[in-house]
Design a protein around this motif. Structure first.
Motif, PDB file in Angstrom:
ATOM      1  N   PRO A 119      -9.072   8.383   2.441  1.00  0.00           N
ATOM      2  CA  PRO A 119     -10.130   8.033   1.479  1.00  0.00           C
ATOM      3  C   PRO A 119      -9.626   8.043   0.043  1.00  0.00           C
ATOM      4  CG  PRO A 119     -10.987   9.529   3.141  1.00  0.00           C
ATOM      5  CD  PRO A 119      -9.499   9.446   3.364  1.00  0.00           C
ATOM      6  N   GLU A 120      -8.711   8.957  -0.246  1.00  0.00           N
ATOM      7  CA  GLU A 120      -8.168   9.033  -1.604  1.00  0.00           C
ATOM      8  C   GLU A 120      -7.350   7.784  -1.942  1.00  0.00           C
ATOM      9  OE1 GLU A 120      -9.346  12.811  -0.086  1.00  0.00           O
ATOM     10  OE2 GLU A 120      -7.860  11.408   0.710  1.00  0.00           O
ATOM     11  N   LEU A 121      -6.574   7.288  -0.967  1.00  0.00           N
ATOM     12  CA  LEU A 121      -5.787   6.081  -1.193  1.00  0.00           C
ATOM     13  C   LEU A 121      -6.711   4.873  -1.335  1.00  0.00           C
ATOM     14  CD1 LEU A 121      -3.154   4.543  -1.415  1.00  0.00           C
ATOM     15  CD2 LEU A 121      -2.961   4.604   1.090  1.00  0.00           C
TER      16      LEU A 121
ATOM     17  N   VAL B 119       0.829  -1.199   0.000  1.00  0.00           N
ATOM     18  CA  VAL B 119       0.000   0.000   0.000  1.00  0.00           C
ATOM     19  C   VAL B 119       0.869   1.256   0.000  1.00  0.00           C
ATOM     20  CG1 VAL B 119      -1.630   1.343   1.408  1.00  0.00           C
ATOM     21  CG2 VAL B 119      -2.014  -1.101   1.042  1.00  0.00           C
ATOM     22  N   HIS B 120       1.962   1.221   0.761  1.00  0.00           N
ATOM     23  CA  HIS B 120       2.881   2.369   0.782  1.00  0.00           C
ATOM     24  C   HIS B 120       3.445   2.639  -0.608  1.00  0.00           C
ATOM     25  CE1 HIS B 120       6.220   4.965   1.883  1.00  0.00           C
ATOM     26  NE2 HIS B 120       7.068   4.083   1.372  1.00  0.00           N
ATOM     27  N   LEU B 121       3.853   1.594  -1.308  1.00  0.00           N
ATOM     28  CA  LEU B 121       4.442   1.774  -2.641  1.00  0.00           C
ATOM     29  C   LEU B 121       3.415   2.306  -3.641  1.00  0.00           C
ATOM     30  CD1 LEU B 121       6.558  -1.512  -2.745  1.00  0.00           C
ATOM     31  CD2 LEU B 121       7.423   0.831  -2.458  1.00  0.00           C
ATOM     32  N   VAL B 122       2.165   1.836  -3.518  1.00  0.00           N
ATOM     33  CA  VAL B 122       1.103   2.353  -4.387  1.00  0.00           C
ATOM     34  C   VAL B 122       0.834   3.816  -4.055  1.00  0.00           C
ATOM     35  CG1 VAL B 122      -1.356   2.170  -4.939  1.00  0.00           C
ATOM     36  CG2 VAL B 122       0.041   0.104  -4.789  1.00  0.00           C
ATOM     37  N   ASP B 123       0.774   4.133  -2.765  1.00  0.00           N
ATOM     38  CA  ASP B 123       0.509   5.496  -2.328  1.00  0.00           C
ATOM     39  C   ASP B 123       1.589   6.458  -2.812  1.00  0.00           C
ATOM     40  OD1 ASP B 123      -0.806   7.561  -0.849  1.00  0.00           O
ATOM     41  OD2 ASP B 123       0.640   7.290   0.775  1.00  0.00           O
ATOM     42  N   GLN B 124       2.837   6.002  -2.819  1.00  0.00           N
ATOM     43  CA  GLN B 124       3.952   6.850  -3.242  1.00  0.00           C
ATOM     44  C   GLN B 124       4.094   6.934  -4.754  1.00  0.00           C
ATOM     45  OE1 GLN B 124       5.976   8.735  -1.034  1.00  0.00           O
ATOM     46  NE2 GLN B 124       4.223   8.135   0.233  1.00  0.00           N
ATOM     47  N   GLY B 125       3.243   6.225  -5.486  1.00  0.00           N
ATOM     48  CA  GLY B 125       3.302   6.272  -6.938  1.00  0.00           C
ATOM     49  C   GLY B 125       4.450   5.492  -7.532  1.00  0.00           C
ATOM     50  N   VAL B 126       5.035   4.584  -6.753  1.00  0.00           N
ATOM     51  CA  VAL B 126       6.133   3.771  -7.252  1.00  0.00           C
ATOM     52  C   VAL B 126       5.647   2.810  -8.331  1.00  0.00           C
ATOM     53  CG1 VAL B 126       7.893   2.057  -6.615  1.00  0.00           C
ATOM     54  CG2 VAL B 126       7.365   3.975  -5.074  1.00  0.00           C
ATOM     55  N   LEU B 127       4.445   2.270  -8.155  1.00  0.00           N
ATOM     56  CA  LEU B 127       3.858   1.370  -9.134  1.00  0.00           C
ATOM     57  C   LEU B 127       2.355   1.339  -8.922  1.00  0.00           C
ATOM     58  CD1 LEU B 127       4.855  -2.288  -8.062  1.00  0.00           C
ATOM     59  CD2 LEU B 127       4.474  -0.389  -6.546  1.00  0.00           C
ATOM     60  N   ASP B 128       1.621   0.872  -9.936  1.00  0.00           N
ATOM     61  CA  ASP B 128       0.168   0.840  -9.797  1.00  0.00           C
ATOM     62  C   ASP B 128      -0.278  -0.461  -9.150  1.00  0.00           C
ATOM     63  OD1 ASP B 128       0.197  -1.125 -11.808  1.00  0.00           O
ATOM     64  OD2 ASP B 128      -0.312   0.305 -13.397  1.00  0.00           O
ATOM     65  N   VAL B 129      -1.589  -0.592  -8.941  1.00  0.00           N
ATOM     66  CA  VAL B 129      -2.126  -1.732  -8.211  1.00  0.00           C
ATOM     67  C   VAL B 129      -1.806  -3.051  -8.901  1.00  0.00           C
ATOM     68  CG1 VAL B 129      -4.280  -2.864  -7.502  1.00  0.00           C
ATOM     69  CG2 VAL B 129      -3.949  -0.422  -7.048  1.00  0.00           C
ATOM     70  N   ALA B 130      -2.025  -3.120 -10.199  1.00  0.00           N
ATOM     71  CA  ALA B 130      -1.797  -4.376 -10.923  1.00  0.00           C
ATOM     72  C   ALA B 130      -0.327  -4.786 -10.859  1.00  0.00           C
ATOM     73  CB  ALA B 130      -2.258  -4.248 -12.369  1.00  0.00           C
ATOM     74  N   ASP B 131       0.572  -3.822 -11.031  1.00  0.00           N
ATOM     75  CA  ASP B 131       2.003  -4.148 -10.975  1.00  0.00           C
ATOM     76  C   ASP B 131       2.429  -4.550  -9.566  1.00  0.00           C
ATOM     77  OD1 ASP B 131       2.525  -3.821 -13.645  1.00  0.00           O
ATOM     78  OD2 ASP B 131       3.205  -1.744 -13.466  1.00  0.00           O
TER      79      ASP B 131
END
Length: 328
Positions: A271-273, A203-215
């Motif tokens: 909520p945004e995350l 979740v942290h990596l998705v939140d930081q824009g490192v990669l998207d959910v599927a990746d």
């Protein structure tokens, strides 16, 4: 306490997703199963689940006598557990409900039958608080879906007898599960805490824009997840140490890993995350229903378990069945 009785009949208390999956597993292992749930439509939903899950359960191998025809249902909980040799409780995760329900099950069940809870977060010390025979109560927490995933976490409460823990471990192992004994109680037990720790970083990596959910899902399932499907992290690090094994890993690679722990994230779940993850998951699902995705998961898990059974003779036996003498 007295020795536990041989198990011929299992009672399932609570027939939601976990209870229905447990019922499927016990039926496939050749037991008579009596299920109970007060919810409207519970029996129809249970029988539908068993019918839909039976092919996956059968693919892992049926014990002699394994059949969905051995399932009976009643809304009368006391009747359901009265002649049970083993009880698997799967009620909602509310402490006050579990305490009252366990006291009622304890009162209605033969004193030499084990009463196990599938609770994922409430400790047995809490659940057994009002039981007259707390020594025969124990956590037997499965991983979803229980009719496919072998893992069961076994942990007693402060008043659980050691013989009950031994009996539950022996019983689960004899019916094709992979029980592990937790020597201390803690909320969430063990496996859920491990996957929660992993998911926090995802979740942290998705939140930081490192990669998207599927990746992020691919990063787990096509990388470490494949290795974890055959070996746990300690044994894998032993292999990662090369000829020097785990000691070489600890000497050369572990300090770097320990240093990286300080860099792991603690995301604020806004909520945004939440919306970002939900949107990403629905895109990844690509229009497939939950049932379709679950069927795909179960087919692949069955194939993986078949491979493990072929190459790992020390693993759980899929064809184990009844009767089982507790503690034997």
């Amino acid at each position: 306490m007295n020795a536990h009785r041989p198990v011929h009949r299992v009672a399932i208390v609570g027939t939601g997703t976990i209870g229905a999956s447990w019922a499927t597993h016990y039926l496939a292992r050749g037991f008579d199963v009596t299920a109970t749930d007060p919810g409207p439509g519970a029996e129809a939903a249970l029988r539908s689940y068993v019918d839909n899950a039976w092919a996956a359960a059968a693919a892992l191998g049926l014990a002699p006598g394994g059949s969905p025809d051995r399932l009976s249902f009643t809304t009368d909980m006391r009747q359901a557990v009265a002649d049970a040799d083993f009880v698997q409780e799967n009620a909602p995760e509310r402490p006050e409900l579990k305490v009252k329900l366990f006291a009622d099950i304890d009162d209605a069940t033969a004193p030499d039958a084990i009463i196990a809870s599938s609770s994922s977060g409430i400790t047995m010390s809490v659940i057994q608080a009002e039981c007259r025979h707390p020594q025969r109560t124990v956590i037997g927490h499965p991983f979803n879906p229980p009719h496919i995933i072998p893992l069961v976490e076994v942990v007693g409460g402060t008043r659980t007898a050691p013989e009950t823990i031994q009996g539950a471990m022996s019983f689960y192992a004899a019916i094709g599960k992979k029980p592990i004994h937790l020597k201390k109680e803690l909320p969430g037990h063990v496996a859920n805490r491990i996957q929660a720790a992993l998911y926090r970083e995802v979740v942290h990596l998705v939140d930081q824009g490192v990669l998207d959910v599927a990746d992020s899902d691919d990063a787990v399932s096509w990388g470490p997840g494949l290795r974890w499907g055959v070996m746990g992290p300690h044994l894998l690090w032993h292999l990662g140490g090369g000829e020097g094994g785990i000691q070489h890993f600890m000497d050369t690679l572990m300090p770097r890993m320990v240093a990286s722990w300080q860099e792991l994230g603690t995301p604020e779940f806004t909520p945004e995350l939440e919306e970002k993850i939900v949107r990403g998951v629905l895109e990844e699902a690509d229009g497939h229903s939950v049932d379709e995705l679950a069927a795909r998961r179960d087919t692949m898990l069955s194939a993986l378990l078949a491979v493990r059974a072929e190459h790992d003779p020390s693993g759980p036996s899929a064809t184990a069945g009844r009767p089982v003498k507790e503690g034997s």
